[in-house]
Design a protein around this motif. Structure first.
Motif, PDB file in Angstrom:
ATOM      1  N   VAL A 157     -22.141  15.773  -6.861  1.00 16.95           N
ATOM      2  CA  VAL A 157     -23.128  15.493  -7.896  1.00 16.95           C
ATOM      3  C   VAL A 157     -22.797  16.293  -9.148  1.00 16.95           C
ATOM      4  O   VAL A 157     -22.246  17.400  -9.076  1.00 16.95           O
ATOM      5  CB  VAL A 157     -24.561  15.820  -7.415  1.00 16.95           C
ATOM      6  CG1 VAL A 157     -24.960  14.908  -6.273  1.00 16.95           C
ATOM      7  CG2 VAL A 157     -24.681  17.287  -6.996  1.00 16.95           C
ATOM      8  N   ALA A 158     -23.144  15.725 -10.296  1.00 13.82           N
ATOM      9  CA  ALA A 158     -22.881  16.385 -11.577  1.00 13.82           C
ATOM     10  C   ALA A 158     -24.012  17.364 -11.888  1.00 13.82           C
ATOM     11  O   ALA A 158     -25.178  17.119 -11.579  1.00 13.82           O
ATOM     12  CB  ALA A 158     -22.764  15.349 -12.685  1.00 13.82           C
ATOM     13  N   CYS A 159     -23.657  18.474 -12.523  1.00 12.71           N
ATOM     14  CA  CYS A 159     -24.662  19.437 -12.968  1.00 12.71           C
ATOM     15  C   CYS A 159     -24.113  20.167 -14.187  1.00 12.71           C
ATOM     16  O   CYS A 159     -22.921  20.102 -14.486  1.00 12.71           O
ATOM     17  CB  CYS A 159     -25.036  20.416 -11.861  1.00 12.71           C
ATOM     18  SG  CYS A 159     -23.710  21.553 -11.391  1.00 12.71           S
ATOM     19  N   ASP A 160     -25.001  20.858 -14.895  1.00 13.16           N
ATOM     20  CA  ASP A 160     -24.583  21.572 -16.102  1.00 13.16           C
ATOM     21  C   ASP A 160     -25.348  22.892 -16.209  1.00 13.16           C
ATOM     22  O   ASP A 160     -26.178  23.068 -17.110  1.00 13.16           O
ATOM     23  CB  ASP A 160     -24.828  20.700 -17.338  1.00 13.16           C
ATOM     24  CG  ASP A 160     -24.201  21.286 -18.596  1.00 13.16           C
ATOM     25  OD1 ASP A 160     -23.497  22.319 -18.487  1.00 13.16           O
ATOM     26  OD2 ASP A 160     -24.405  20.726 -19.688  1.00 13.16           O
ATOM     27  N   PRO A 161     -25.099  23.831 -15.295  1.00 13.67           N
ATOM     28  CA  PRO A 161     -25.829  25.114 -15.351  1.00 13.67           C
ATOM     29  C   PRO A 161     -25.514  25.916 -16.598  1.00 13.67           C
ATOM     30  O   PRO A 161     -26.335  26.734 -17.031  1.00 13.67           O
ATOM     31  CB  PRO A 161     -25.354  25.835 -14.085  1.00 13.67           C
ATOM     32  CG  PRO A 161     -24.026  25.222 -13.768  1.00 13.67           C
ATOM     33  CD  PRO A 161     -24.133  23.783 -14.183  1.00 13.67           C
ATOM     34  N   GLU A 162     -24.360  25.704 -17.192  1.00 10.86           N
ATOM     35  CA  GLU A 162     -23.997  26.467 -18.385  1.00 10.86           C
ATOM     36  C   GLU A 162     -24.904  26.138 -19.564  1.00 10.86           C
ATOM     37  O   GLU A 162     -25.201  27.001 -20.385  1.00 10.86           O
ATOM     38  CB  GLU A 162     -22.533  26.206 -18.742  1.00 10.86           C
ATOM     39  CG  GLU A 162     -21.567  26.772 -17.710  1.00 10.86           C
ATOM     40  CD  GLU A 162     -20.201  26.116 -17.763  1.00 10.86           C
ATOM     41  OE1 GLU A 162     -19.204  26.848 -17.908  1.00 10.86           O
ATOM     42  OE2 GLU A 162     -20.124  24.882 -17.656  1.00 10.86           O
TER      43      GLU A 162
END
Length: 321
Positions: A157-162
């Motif tokens: 799955v895609a994520c963007d914690p940054e």
């Protein structure tokens, strides 16, 4: 004691002990250094509340993201068994690099078990109630985002914690009490009967915590706005628009009830402060945050009430993300 003094004292309660913070950072940096020696690792990213500065006491875990080289693992990133393979590989490298018995980099990790997205690494006795873990999550960088394994769905799955780290940093730059106030809101959530994930409160804070007023005013308006938002049937979702609802199983009815109670007590606190009744204001803030909030001084009487709004003006809800 003034209301401002009471909040300063409560901030000290909410904040994690500096020695624990330093230990958490040291453990995180140990993983960053160890995995930085691996040929198939592109970078190791600090993540989670410690990286955002929104961690409250106690610290339960420290998060790192191990970004692997796609060319070294061409089968990763596709649906199927590669999600479990990536978690297995990460666990094996934790044991090889940092295993307590024969780690080549350090002897630190007693036990490593992978969960849905990450490998949970116990540096303390797993039965120690005060222990905290390092959670190492494998990832691939693709199209400016991170792909992470999800064992339950056997997919990535895609994520963007940054982006979340950057957004919190930007708010804290605007108002140096932002991160500390988020810790207070997370403390409030932990005191509720309904299980509320810390990240739910942090995302709501990004939408509804003002940065141009004092701390009590910001918290009061947060509860007004967040209550209005949740009562309106809105879910709390990933602000990057990638992962959907943050806590799909939350009881939104009970969550709304908790927010409503906090809102009402915060408004009472503000009314009391406007009436120069500091003791009553602190008492009502204690009804918001619980027994760990400072107790009020002896009341000196009830001055004539000032004219204050009886109820909050409804605010327009804001889309998430």
């Amino acid at each position: 004691m003034s209301v401002t003094d009471a909040f300063k004292t409560f901030q000290d309660v909410v904040n994690a002990d500096i020695t624990h913070v330093r230990e958490a950072r040291a453990r995180r940096d140990l993983f960053k250094s160890a995995f930085g020696t691996e040929d198939d690792v592109e970078e190791v990213i600090a993540s989670g509340s410690l990286a955002r500065g929104t961690h409250k006491d106690p610290i339960h875990d420290v998060d790192v993201i191990v970004v692997f080289d796609q060319d070294e693992h061409p089968e990763w990133g596709a649906p199927g068994g590669s999600a479990a393979d990536a978690l297995d590989h990460t666990r094996e490298r934790v044991n090889a690099l940092l295993g307590a018995t024969n780690g080549t980099y350090d002897h630190a990790v007693r036990l490593a078990r992978w969960r849905n997205h990450a490998v949970k690494c116990f540096l303390d006795d797993p039965d120690d109630p005060d222990a905290f873990t390092v959670d190492a999550m494998p990832a691939l960088r693709r199209d400016g985002r991170l792909l992470i394994p999800e064992a339950l769905s056997e997919d990535w799955v895609a994520c963007d914690p940054e982006s979340l780290i950057a957004e919190v940093a930007d708010r804290h730059a605007q108002w140096n009490k932002f991160a500390g106030t988020v810790r207070m809101l997370k403390w409030w959530a932990a005191e509720q009967d309904t299980k509320i994930k810390s990240l739910v409160m942090e995302v709501l804070a990004l939408d509804f915590l003002l940065t141009d007023v004092n701390q009590p005013a910001a918290i009061k308006q947060f509860f007004v706005s967040a209550c209005y938002h949740i009562e309106g049937g809105n879910e709390v979702a990933d602000p990057a628009g990638l992962c959907g609802p943050i806590q799909p199983d939350i009881d939104y009815g009970e969550f709304a009830d908790s927010l409503r109670s906090a809102r009402d007590n915060a408004i009472k606190a503000f009314q009391a402060q406007a009436n120069n009744d500091t003791a009553a204001a602190i008492k009502h803030w204690g009804e918001v945050f619980g027994d760990d909030f400072p107790k009020p001084p002896a009341s000196t009487g009830n001055p004539a009430p000032a004219v204050v709004p009886a109820a909050p003006r409804p605010v327009k809800d804001t889309p998430q993300g």
